[in-house]
Design a protein around this motif. Sequence first.
Motif, mmCIF file in Angstrom:
data_model
loop_
_atom_site.group_PDB
_atom_site.id
_atom_site.type_symbol
_atom_site.label_atom_id
_atom_site.label_comp_id
_atom_site.label_asym_id
_atom_site.label_seq_id
_atom_site.Cartn_x
_atom_site.Cartn_y
_atom_site.Cartn_z
ATOM 1 N N ALA A 140 66.311 6.812 -15.694
ATOM 2 C CA ALA A 140 65.328 7.525 -16.517
ATOM 3 C C ALA A 140 65.202 8.975 -16.069
ATOM 4 O O ALA A 140 65.137 9.900 -16.898
ATOM 5 C CB ALA A 140 63.974 6.826 -16.433
ATOM 6 N N LYS A 141 65.197 9.179 -14.758
ATOM 7 C CA LYS A 141 65.052 10.534 -14.220
ATOM 8 C C LYS A 141 66.320 11.350 -14.427
ATOM 9 O O LYS A 141 66.271 12.497 -14.881
ATOM 10 C CB LYS A 141 64.700 10.469 -12.734
ATOM 11 N N SER A 142 67.487 10.755 -14.093
ATOM 12 C CA SER A 142 68.729 11.532 -14.153
ATOM 13 C C SER A 142 69.147 11.832 -15.587
ATOM 14 O O SER A 142 69.740 12.875 -15.859
ATOM 15 C CB SER A 142 69.852 10.780 -13.432
ATOM 16 N N SER A 143 68.836 10.937 -16.519
ATOM 17 C CA SER A 143 69.213 11.165 -17.921
ATOM 18 C C SER A 143 68.254 12.109 -18.624
ATOM 19 O O SER A 143 68.562 12.625 -19.693
ATOM 20 C CB SER A 143 69.252 9.841 -18.680
ATOM 21 N N ARG A 144 67.054 12.290 -18.054
ATOM 22 C CA ARG A 144 65.988 13.099 -18.652
ATOM 23 C C ARG A 144 65.635 12.568 -20.041
ATOM 24 O O ARG A 144 65.475 13.307 -21.019
ATOM 25 C CB ARG A 144 66.382 14.581 -18.710
ATOM 26 N N ALA A 145 65.525 11.232 -20.128
ATOM 27 C CA ALA A 145 65.221 10.579 -21.393
ATOM 28 C C ALA A 145 63.815 10.908 -21.861
ATOM 29 O O ALA A 145 62.875 10.988 -21.055
ATOM 30 C CB ALA A 145 65.379 9.070 -21.242
ATOM 31 N N SER A 146 63.662 11.078 -23.180
ATOM 32 C CA SER A 146 62.327 11.295 -23.750
ATOM 33 C C SER A 146 61.786 10.025 -24.396
ATOM 34 O O SER A 146 60.586 9.922 -24.666
ATOM 35 C CB SER A 146 62.375 12.421 -24.786
ATOM 36 N N VAL A 147 62.675 9.039 -24.647
ATOM 37 C CA VAL A 147 62.274 7.782 -25.268
ATOM 38 C C VAL A 147 62.822 6.635 -24.431
ATOM 39 O O VAL A 147 63.968 6.672 -23.985
ATOM 40 C CB VAL A 147 62.825 7.662 -26.712
ATOM 41 N N LEU A 148 61.994 5.615 -24.220
ATOM 42 C CA LEU A 148 62.444 4.375 -23.600
ATOM 43 C C LEU A 148 62.141 3.223 -24.551
ATOM 44 O O LEU A 148 61.002 3.061 -25.006
ATOM 45 C CB LEU A 148 61.746 4.131 -22.262
ATOM 46 N N ILE A 149 63.153 2.422 -24.840
ATOM 47 C CA ILE A 149 62.985 1.183 -25.593
ATOM 48 C C ILE A 149 63.279 0.041 -24.634
ATOM 49 O O ILE A 149 64.313 0.054 -23.959
ATOM 50 C CB ILE A 149 63.951 1.126 -26.795
ATOM 51 N N TYR A 150 62.372 -0.938 -24.545
ATOM 52 C CA TYR A 150 62.618 -2.007 -23.576
ATOM 53 C C TYR A 150 62.353 -3.382 -24.184
ATOM 54 O O TYR A 150 61.525 -3.553 -25.084
ATOM 55 C CB TYR A 150 61.802 -1.799 -22.306
ATOM 56 N N ASP A 151 63.060 -4.362 -23.650
ATOM 57 C CA ASP A 151 63.041 -5.728 -24.152
ATOM 58 C C ASP A 151 61.938 -6.534 -23.471
ATOM 59 O O ASP A 151 61.396 -6.148 -22.424
ATOM 60 C CB ASP A 151 64.411 -6.363 -23.880
ATOM 61 N N GLN A 152 61.642 -7.688 -24.063
ATOM 62 C CA GLN A 152 60.647 -8.602 -23.500
ATOM 63 C C GLN A 152 61.051 -9.028 -22.089
ATOM 64 O O GLN A 152 62.212 -9.302 -21.815
ATOM 65 C CB GLN A 152 60.519 -9.832 -24.388
ATOM 66 N N GLY A 153 60.071 -9.030 -21.199
ATOM 67 C CA GLY A 153 60.331 -9.431 -19.828
ATOM 68 C C GLY A 153 60.658 -8.284 -18.900
ATOM 69 O O GLY A 153 60.876 -8.498 -17.695
ATOM 70 N N PHE A 154 60.683 -7.066 -19.430
ATOM 71 C CA PHE A 154 61.063 -5.919 -18.605
ATOM 72 C C PHE A 154 59.956 -4.865 -18.528
ATOM 73 O O PHE A 154 60.231 -3.673 -18.394
ATOM 74 C CB PHE A 154 62.353 -5.291 -19.141
ATOM 75 N N ALA A 155 58.713 -5.310 -18.596
ATOM 76 C CA ALA A 155 57.593 -4.370 -18.512
ATOM 77 C C ALA A 155 57.592 -3.635 -17.178
ATOM 78 O O ALA A 155 57.276 -2.435 -17.116
ATOM 79 C CB ALA A 155 56.272 -5.112 -18.715
ATOM 80 N N CYS A 156 57.946 -4.331 -16.105
ATOM 81 C CA CYS A 156 57.980 -3.685 -14.785
ATOM 82 C C CYS A 156 59.074 -2.622 -14.724
ATOM 83 O O CYS A 156 58.919 -1.597 -14.054
ATOM 84 C CB CYS A 156 58.180 -4.721 -13.688
ATOM 85 N N HIS A 157 60.177 -2.862 -15.432
ATOM 86 C CA HIS A 157 61.220 -1.848 -15.501
ATOM 87 C C HIS A 157 60.722 -0.621 -16.275
ATOM 88 O O HIS A 157 61.022 0.521 -15.900
ATOM 89 C CB HIS A 157 62.465 -2.415 -16.185
ATOM 90 N N ALA A 158 59.964 -0.866 -17.348
ATOM 91 C CA ALA A 158 59.402 0.246 -18.114
ATOM 92 C C ALA A 158 58.463 1.067 -17.248
ATOM 93 O O ALA A 158 58.466 2.307 -17.289
ATOM 94 C CB ALA A 158 58.674 -0.276 -19.347
#
Length: 520
Positions: A99-117
């Motif tokens: 997330a940091k290295s890509s400098r993403a402005s949007v994150l889409i995440y799947d069920q079960g990955f709230a901690c990753h978000a």
Amino acid sequence: MLQYVKNLGSLLKDISRRFPQAPGFIKGSEQFSWSQINARVDAMAHALRAQGVGKGDRILIHSTNNIQLFESAWVAFRLGAIWVPTNFRITEPEIGYLAKSSRASVLIYDQGFACHADAARNASDTLQHIIALNDPRDGELDYENLLNQYRVYGVFDDVEVMYEDPLWFFYTSGTTGYPKAGVLSHGQMAFVINNHLADLMPGIDHRSSSLVVAPLSHGAGIHALVNTAKGAASILPVSQKLDCEEIWSLVEKYNIDNMFTVPTIVKMLTEHPAVDRYDHRSLKYVIYAGAPMYRADQKHALNKLGKVLVQYYGLGEVTGNITVLPADCHEPDDANNHKAGTCGFPRTGMEVAILDDTGKRLQALETGEICVRGPAVFMGYDNNPEANEKAFKFGWFHTGDIGHVDEDGYLYITGRQSDMYISGGSNVYPREIEEILLTHVAISEVAVLGVPDEKWGEIGVAVVVSKPEASVNEQDISAFITGKLARYKHPAKYYFWPELPKSGYGKIVKKDIKARLQAN
């Protein structure tokens, strides 16, 4: 000179017009036609544009294989944005790094990955929108609600793009360090798709079907783009783990004619009893890449499936486009296999050379670094001038792989520069030793690597996985390789493990093996 090119996202639109009702994506009971997929992509592109997402923005997605992951690539392409898919098996610190290295402005995440978000949010100061595929939390957007809300806007006009405009950050697998973001562009990927169709899967069309047995975030995602360009449906297993029974049942049910995977998976599939219970005569192209296939495994797969194996060699930075060994070059009989051990000849439009450390081009059978140039080479590593300087020298992209070409132009890989070790002043390439060890009837998998030694500088150690219900010991192996390998290449120590650590893409991860050996 004309710099503008077709937005790659238009490929999906084209197919949805020609074959609107034909199936494009099937997973279990879920089935989407090309027109349905295209409408979903249009709606999500409108939705993200309404959130301020546009050309050059980075869209990070962390998801298992599903329709949303599949279509998110096309959404990003149409927006002129950059698709940044992750392997869903990575850890929370790892997605924080991406997330940091890509400098993403949007994150889409799947069920079960709230901690990753949460990890991505905490690590990045550029994330503006977090979109949940299921159960959004406070401050997050709901993917399907967004999509349905913007369906009324109809067709989305693809953003105009130039040849070098980025569309995908293809992160290296990170088996030797932090992943680097390889920049793939619209123009480059148009060549890649055409090259895959010409060299890997000639003749596929809208009546074809492709089985997806690897994460769409990496090589399988490239393969899905290629199939989409011809209107061939992508068929996905329901199980997130490899279920050989399910795989072979899907091959029979959907008359699968092509699939992409890695040698480890081919080995597992063809050694499973289910291979003999289902009809797989529809298969034309079982494409494997990511690592060379050991000859013993190759012969077994050919005897089970027939001459349907297609190998390609190529890093993510060249999007798989360095060499190809087509099906008619795969021989199960060593007597007829005069090119045993090769990974093929250069792909159409690509040039391969063996260079020494000074950039001198070496002659046939001379060993050096494998280098490549041509339209499939990526645009470079994002925000990483040091890596770019190392990778692009003397007018070539440097793969870091060691090998040679024969008099006919066929390439042979000896190993990675980072794998080679020096024992008593002699260069030793693990790949050569592993090939010999895997011809032992009791050995299923093996990894050879160099470790420090006071007397010799480095010595070789072999980590061995035996076949089920088979046993083998150090004395057996030592006797077996005597006369087959020079003495200085013999491993000095053997370790016997139940399994070898692998990356999310099925590759054996030698840095993890080395860390475990050092810890013990």
